[in-house]
Design a protein around this motif. Structure first.
Motif, PDB file in Angstrom:
ATOM      1  N   LEU A 223       0.849  -1.191   0.000  1.00  0.00           N
ATOM      2  CA  LEU A 223       0.000   0.000   0.000  1.00  0.00           C
ATOM      3  C   LEU A 223       0.882   1.238   0.000  1.00  0.00           C
ATOM      4  O   LEU A 223       2.050   1.187   0.414  1.00  0.00           O
ATOM      5  CB  LEU A 223      -0.894   0.037   1.243  1.00  0.00           C
ATOM      6  N   PHE A 224       0.311   2.365  -0.446  1.00  0.00           N
ATOM      7  CA  PHE A 224       1.022   3.637  -0.319  1.00  0.00           C
ATOM      8  C   PHE A 224       0.492   4.350   0.920  1.00  0.00           C
ATOM      9  O   PHE A 224       1.060   4.228   1.994  1.00  0.00           O
ATOM     10  CB  PHE A 224       0.864   4.489  -1.580  1.00  0.00           C
ATOM     11  N   ASP A 225      -0.602   5.040   0.800  1.00  0.00           N
ATOM     12  CA  ASP A 225      -1.224   5.676   1.963  1.00  0.00           C
ATOM     13  C   ASP A 225      -1.996   4.593   2.716  1.00  0.00           C
ATOM     14  O   ASP A 225      -3.076   4.170   2.303  1.00  0.00           O
ATOM     15  CB  ASP A 225      -2.159   6.789   1.503  1.00  0.00           C
ATOM     16  N   GLY A 226      -1.435   4.123   3.824  1.00  0.00           N
ATOM     17  CA  GLY A 226      -2.067   3.041   4.563  1.00  0.00           C
ATOM     18  C   GLY A 226      -3.434   3.399   5.097  1.00  0.00           C
ATOM     19  O   GLY A 226      -4.336   2.553   5.133  1.00  0.00           O
ATOM     20  N   ASP A 227      -3.617   4.644   5.484  1.00  0.00           N
ATOM     21  CA  ASP A 227      -4.901   5.067   6.050  1.00  0.00           C
ATOM     22  C   ASP A 227      -6.000   5.025   4.997  1.00  0.00           C
ATOM     23  O   ASP A 227      -7.140   4.662   5.276  1.00  0.00           O
ATOM     24  CB  ASP A 227      -4.757   6.478   6.622  1.00  0.00           C
ATOM     25  N   ALA A 228      -5.651   5.358   3.741  1.00  0.00           N
ATOM     26  CA  ALA A 228      -6.635   5.409   2.654  1.00  0.00           C
ATOM     27  C   ALA A 228      -6.655   4.136   1.817  1.00  0.00           C
ATOM     28  O   ALA A 228      -7.417   4.054   0.845  1.00  0.00           O
ATOM     29  CB  ALA A 228      -6.335   6.602   1.749  1.00  0.00           C
ATOM     30  N   HIS A 229      -5.829   3.158   2.158  1.00  0.00           N
ATOM     31  CA  HIS A 229      -5.724   1.907   1.389  1.00  0.00           C
ATOM     32  C   HIS A 229      -5.301   2.155  -0.058  1.00  0.00           C
ATOM     33  O   HIS A 229      -5.585   1.338  -0.941  1.00  0.00           O
ATOM     34  CB  HIS A 229      -7.054   1.133   1.365  1.00  0.00           C
ATOM     35  N   SER A 230      -4.650   3.254  -0.346  1.00  0.00           N
ATOM     36  CA  SER A 230      -4.344   3.572  -1.739  1.00  0.00           C
ATOM     37  C   SER A 230      -3.218   2.701  -2.272  1.00  0.00           C
ATOM     38  O   SER A 230      -2.261   2.376  -1.569  1.00  0.00           O
ATOM     39  CB  SER A 230      -3.956   5.048  -1.876  1.00  0.00           C
TER      40      SER A 230
END
Length: 449
Positions: free
Chosen positions: A380-387
């Protein structure tokens, strides 16, 4: 009543023992059937190339994950602070992605194709993800070492379901086939036993000929008198070679490249799992270095944590809570974001430790790091956004002179066809000596690497 005739033996016969296969010379009394090409390991003039992959789960805090500039003056974001001493030895890669991960409706487990680029099956009744790059390499070049690939982890495999899918996805970085994950070893003691023995955990204390004695006895009864003489001469030559290798080992004068370490330089770990996460990770990193230094394996993967990990980071000062729910999904609260950043920094500190260890080991005119490619990445890239529109990827090591370091490579605006993570894998496999026409969703190498 018909009787099937026994299958003809190959003239190119192999004697087999436990973990041993010994190719025999051509025997005239054996029928010419099903010949097998003898694939002898090529002699290496210099140190071999190694590939080490370190995985961390749950992505990064994007605001702190960046690099710009080149060489010794490269600027690094706060998450990468521990790599500052290694700026001239690293390549920061931004913008690569996997279309199959981006298209997946499973925000975590559907992204667990980092090393394959293939779609993860969303059918609860089917486990399927592509064969991973490290295992493609192991199948092609793993025979050169006792352990074709070293697959390590910190957290055990999980059997529960998440999003209706098996957590075997989240527990597995490396896949031998599209439906079979590689066995991940989390016990340092068992990993150590594989490395100091023959790759199976058994100690090396017997001759190759002792291992295949039973098979060779059966073969002698089936060959002609002339071939019997030929076999005896062949066995005597093998025994002579064993004695000369043993003597040369003692005198440290083997021709060509020689591993810098003949015996392990760290004690056997305790049988129990380490109770402290930093201690556990350090042991696994040290074992990776040991595997490379003794040339027991040239391909290694290490999962610092499983996807959806609930690893508790209270061992870090000022950090409270589990990695996934408490720290990754932090609601952008300032205190939680600061804790999440600290977990990112901790993960990169492990990679910096591995880089430093390998940088300190001299091999010929260079270092072990010079003759290796290390990769640090998350699914993942942005872990909070699951991006998953871009992946955090960091390389270290010069790849035996095939990789120019001290650079930042940004593919974010290069167009989707030119920023496939599987293109990176094709490029890395090329450097390891395995060339494929395509891998995952890519048919082209990564431009500029």
């Amino acid at each position: 009543m018909s009787h099937s005739s026994p299958a003809p033996m190959s003239r190119r016969h192999f004697l087999r023992g436990v973990g041993v296969a010994l190719a025999l010379p051509w025997l005239e009394s054996m029928p010419l059937f099903g010949q097998v090409a003898a694939g002898a390991a090529a002699k290496t003039a210099g140190p071999p190339l190694r590939l080490g992959i370190v995985y961390f789960s749950n992505g990064v805090e994007p605001a702190h994950w960046w690099a710009r500039g080149t060489g010794a003056t490269m600027e690094l974001g706060p998450a990468l602070a521990s790599m500052a001493p290694h700026r001239e030895d690293m390549v920061f890669i931004n913008g690569l992605y996997s279309q199959a991960a981006l298209d997946s409706s499973s925000p975590h487990l559907g992204r667990m194709n980092l090393l394959s680029g293939a779609p993860v099956s969303l059918d609860p009744g089917e486990i399927r993800v592509g064969t991973t790059m490290d295992q493609v390499l192991a199948a092609q070049i793993g025979h050169h070492t006792a352990v074709p690939s070293l697959v390590l982890g910190i957290e055990p495999n999980e059997l529960r379901l998440e999003d209706g899918l098996s957590m075997i996805y989240g527990s597995s970085l490396s896949w031998i086939s599209p439906t079979k994950p590689a066995t991940k070893e989390i016990y340092p003691s068992r990993a150590f036993d594989r490395l100091v023995g023959d790759g199976t955990g058994r100690q090396l204390d017997r001759s190759i000929l002792d291992e295949v004695r039973e098979d060779s006895a059966g073969l002698k009864r089936k060959v002609s008198r002339d071939d019997h003489v030929k076999l005896q001469e062949y066995f005597e030559s093998i025994r002579d070679i064993e004695k000369r290798i043993e003597r040369a080992n003692r005198e440290e004068r083997l021709e060509g490249w020689r591993p810098t370490l003949a015996q392990p330089n760290l004690p056997r770990p305790a049988n129990e799992l380490p109770q402290l996460v930093p201690e556990h990770m350090k042991l696994m990193l040290d074992l990776t270095v040991l595997a490379f230094q003794m040339d027991k394996s040239r391909i290694a993967t290490l999962m610092l944590n499983n996807d959806l990990s609930q690893m508790n980071f209270r061992f870090l000062q000022g950090v409270q809570g589990a990695l996934h729910l408490d720290l990754t999904h932090n609601g952008k609260a300032a205190d939680k974001e600061a804790m999440y950043l600290r977990t990112n920094q901790f993960h990169i500190e492990q990679f910096a430790y591995l880089t430093q260890r390998m940088k300190e080991i001299k091999e010929g005119e260079g270092t072990m790091l010079d003759h290796s490619i290390l990769m640090m990445a998350s699914s993942l890239f942005d872990g909070d956004a699951h991006s998953a529109d871009r992946l955090p990827i960091l390389l270290a090591g010069k790849g035996g002179g095939t990789l120019q370091t001290g650079r930042v490579l940004d593919y974010l605006t290069a167009g989707d066809e030119n920023r496939k993570v599987s293109s990176l894998h094709l490029s890395l496999m090329d450097r390891m000596g395995v060339k494929l026409d395509r891998f995952g969703d890519a048919t082209a190498r990564l431009a500029g690497l």
